[in-house]
Write a protein that holds these residues in place. Structure first.
Motif, PDB file in Angstrom:
ATOM      1  N   TRP A  20       0.815  -1.214   0.000  1.00  0.00           N
ATOM      2  CA  TRP A  20       0.000   0.000   0.000  1.00  0.00           C
ATOM      3  C   TRP A  20       0.848   1.263   0.000  1.00  0.00           C
ATOM      4  O   TRP A  20       0.431   2.292  -0.543  1.00  0.00           O
ATOM      5  CB  TRP A  20      -0.960  -0.017   1.195  1.00  0.00           C
ATOM      6  CG  TRP A  20      -2.090  -0.980   0.981  1.00  0.00           C
ATOM      7  CD1 TRP A  20      -2.324  -2.146   1.633  1.00  0.00           C
ATOM      8  CD2 TRP A  20      -3.138  -0.863   0.011  1.00  0.00           C
ATOM      9  NE1 TRP A  20      -3.452  -2.769   1.139  1.00  0.00           N
ATOM     10  CE2 TRP A  20      -3.964  -1.999   0.141  1.00  0.00           C
ATOM     11  CE3 TRP A  20      -3.460   0.095  -0.952  1.00  0.00           C
ATOM     12  CZ2 TRP A  20      -5.089  -2.198  -0.660  1.00  0.00           C
ATOM     13  CZ3 TRP A  20      -4.574  -0.107  -1.759  1.00  0.00           C
ATOM     14  CH2 TRP A  20      -5.376  -1.239  -1.600  1.00  0.00           C
ATOM     15  N   TRP A  23       1.737   1.550  -3.545  1.00  0.00           N
ATOM     16  CA  TRP A  23       0.520   2.046  -4.201  1.00  0.00           C
ATOM     17  C   TRP A  23       0.382   3.554  -3.984  1.00  0.00           C
ATOM     18  O   TRP A  23       0.052   4.305  -4.911  1.00  0.00           O
ATOM     19  CB  TRP A  23      -0.681   1.310  -3.622  1.00  0.00           C
ATOM     20  CG  TRP A  23      -2.012   1.622  -4.238  1.00  0.00           C
ATOM     21  CD1 TRP A  23      -2.611   0.960  -5.268  1.00  0.00           C
ATOM     22  CD2 TRP A  23      -2.929   2.659  -3.840  1.00  0.00           C
ATOM     23  NE1 TRP A  23      -3.850   1.515  -5.537  1.00  0.00           N
ATOM     24  CE2 TRP A  23      -4.057   2.563  -4.685  1.00  0.00           C
ATOM     25  CE3 TRP A  23      -2.898   3.654  -2.868  1.00  0.00           C
ATOM     26  CZ2 TRP A  23      -5.156   3.421  -4.579  1.00  0.00           C
ATOM     27  CZ3 TRP A  23      -3.990   4.528  -2.764  1.00  0.00           C
ATOM     28  CH2 TRP A  23      -5.088   4.402  -3.600  1.00  0.00           C
ATOM     29  N   THR A  24       0.640   4.018  -2.763  1.00  0.00           N
ATOM     30  CA  THR A  24       0.553   5.444  -2.451  1.00  0.00           C
ATOM     31  C   THR A  24       1.562   6.258  -3.246  1.00  0.00           C
ATOM     32  O   THR A  24       1.255   7.345  -3.742  1.00  0.00           O
ATOM     33  CB  THR A  24       0.774   5.674  -0.943  1.00  0.00           C
ATOM     34  OG1 THR A  24      -0.230   4.963  -0.207  1.00  0.00           O
ATOM     35  CG2 THR A  24       0.708   7.161  -0.598  1.00  0.00           C
ATOM     36  N   LEU A  27       0.218   6.715  -6.674  1.00  0.00           N
ATOM     37  CA  LEU A  27      -0.860   7.699  -6.695  1.00  0.00           C
ATOM     38  C   LEU A  27      -0.308   9.123  -6.631  1.00  0.00           C
ATOM     39  O   LEU A  27      -0.715   9.998  -7.408  1.00  0.00           O
ATOM     40  CB  LEU A  27      -1.811   7.451  -5.528  1.00  0.00           C
ATOM     41  CG  LEU A  27      -2.958   8.450  -5.368  1.00  0.00           C
ATOM     42  CD1 LEU A  27      -3.874   8.429  -6.591  1.00  0.00           C
ATOM     43  CD2 LEU A  27      -3.753   8.163  -4.099  1.00  0.00           C
ATOM     44  N   ASN A 146      -3.250  -1.097  -8.503  1.00  0.00           N
ATOM     45  CA  ASN A 146      -2.218  -0.118  -8.841  1.00  0.00           C
ATOM     46  C   ASN A 146      -2.614   0.662 -10.093  1.00  0.00           C
ATOM     47  O   ASN A 146      -2.416   1.881 -10.172  1.00  0.00           O
ATOM     48  CB  ASN A 146      -0.879  -0.819  -9.069  1.00  0.00           C
ATOM     49  CG  ASN A 146       0.252   0.174  -9.212  1.00  0.00           C
ATOM     50  OD1 ASN A 146       0.623   0.863  -8.265  1.00  0.00           O
ATOM     51  ND2 ASN A 146       0.824   0.257 -10.408  1.00  0.00           N
ATOM     52  N   ALA A 149      -4.939   3.259  -9.101  1.00  0.00           N
ATOM     53  CA  ALA A 149      -4.254   4.442  -8.565  1.00  0.00           C
ATOM     54  C   ALA A 149      -3.703   5.318  -9.685  1.00  0.00           C
ATOM     55  O   ALA A 149      -3.784   6.553  -9.629  1.00  0.00           O
ATOM     56  CB  ALA A 149      -3.123   4.013  -7.638  1.00  0.00           C
TER      57      ALA A 149
END
Length: 411
Positions: A20, A23-24, A27, A146, A149
């Motif tokens: 995550w 993933w962040t 983003l 992903n 995102a």
């Protein structure tokens, strides 16, 4: 409402915390991804260059991406996923700022190539890290999230960029560089190194030991290289969305804000539809899903020949976006299935090369076609290429070998 909550819970739970954070970082980076989509518009409207020159610069960006993807994939397998991502992101931020400050034709072209190389180097490292972090059964879901995102960021950045551009294009470059640095900070502080521990392999390589990591293992995989070839053809079509679509809209009297609004629809539709459509097609044959997605992408771009208003352009974007939603998870899953764990960086690097090579060839071909043959020929060719690629995908995956047939012991 309960079914929606159940779907989200099923989709979002069970993945590791490190995933995550990665993933962040994706983003954050995509929220500020202003420059590439508006580069041709910047060159033609702000700098007064021709569509051919704008296409050439965009192509040099793609050429840099070819070199960067190969180097980044090899480095990801040799020195680590995290180090490669950090180096690439810092280099990308520096090149973006420099591109905002120069005005000469040659410096702009050189910096565009440098930016492409840095961006291209980051992608295979990030994709390899993602595959390292999640279990095999969660891989398709992780890639889909992903991609989700990416498109959340893309939808927001496209709409915001159109507004920012009205106050000066330099702010697009500075904003892009700033979010890239923030992405690097997240990776530095929260994403662990995921390169698998050194193990023997049939080729005699020892991943992670610092020995050169060649791409021979990838080039000998004929099934995978066939996929790479088809990906390149489709990439020629997809590149027109960020290069010649804004130019075509400009020739119809539409503005940068109009383009930002229209292209933002792509990201919005992916965000809204990707999870339900992925679940809906989960039991369909991968060959069929990939072929239908490819066909919709090709013909969605082909329909642009009939567009002349914001609403009409938005309609064509909606068609090829549905195709993209179907195509992306199936394609990424296929790549992950074929790549042995110690060579994921190289597999992802070569697959990224297909897109990067299309970034090089697509814009210059599209710009030349638009200048010399007109809109109908340019977009009609996209439909033909999409049809041929869809047929090739159906044949390739119709004879797909089972997942796991390529392993770390057979290279």
């Amino acid at each position: 409402m309960g079914s929606i909550r159940h779907t989200l819970r099923e989709t979002l739970t069970g993945l590791p915390g490190a995933y995550w954070w990665l993933w962040t970082s994706t983003l954050v980076n995509r929220l500020g991804g202003f420059v590439v989509g508006f580069l041709t518009l910047y060159l033609t409207l702000e700098r007064g260059r021709s569509a051919t020159y704008a296409g050439l610069v965009a192509s040099l960006y793609g050429l840099g991406g070819v070199i960067g993807a190969l180097a980044g994939g090899a480095l990801a397998d040799r020195v680590g996923r995290r180090r490669t991502m950090l180096w690439a992101q810092l280099s990308s931020a520096a090149a973006t700022v420099a591109l905002a400050l120069v005005s000469g034709s040659v410096p702009m072209a050189v910096l565009a190539a440098s930016l492409g190389a840095a961006s291209g180097a980051s992608r295979p490292a990030a994709q390899a890290a993602m595959a390292d972090l999640v279990d095999d059964e969660d891989r398709a879901r992780a890639f889909s999230l992903n991609y989700w995102a990416v498109n959340i960021g893309f939808a927001v950045s496209s709409a915001v960029a159109g507004l920012i551009a009205t106050h000066g294009y330099v702010w697009l470059f500075l904003g892009d560089a700033g979010t890239t640095l923030l992405c690097a900070l997240v990776v530095r502080l929260r994403v662990p190194e995921t390169l698998p521990a050194a193990t023997g392999s049939g080729s005699g390589e020892r991943p992670g030991t610092g020995r050169p990591a060649g791409v021979g293992i990838v080039l000998r995989d004929t099934k995978f290289m066939a996929l790479v070839g088809l990906t390149f053809l489709l990439g020629l079509v997809v590149q027109q969305g960020s290069t010649m679509l804004p130019v075509d809209m400009g020739r119809h009297g539409l503005t940068a804000r109009d383009y930002g609004t229209v292209i933002a629809l792509n990201g919005v539709l992916v965000v809204v539809l990707q999870i339900p459509l992925t679940r809906l097609t989960a039991r369909r044959g991968q060959a069929v899903v990939l072929a239908v997605g490819t066909l919709l992408m090709g013909w969605g771009f082909g329909l642009t020949a009939l567009a002349g208003s914001v609403l009409a352009y938005a309609g064509t974007v909606a068609v090829w976006t549905v195709g993209e939603i179907l195509y992306a998870p199936a394609s990424m899953s296929f790549v992950a299935d074929l790549a042995p764990s110690h060579a994921r960086g190289r597999y992802d690097g070569v697959h990224t090369v297909a897109w990067a090579a299309a970034s090089f060839a697509g814009p210059v071909l599209g710009g030349s076609a638009l200048d010399h043959w007109g809109s109908a020929a340019t977009w009609g060719t996209c439909a033909v290429i999409g049809t041929l690629t869809a047929a090739g995908s159906r044949v390739l995956l119709g004879f797909r070998r089972p997942a796991g047939a390529v392993t770390g012991g057979r290279v």
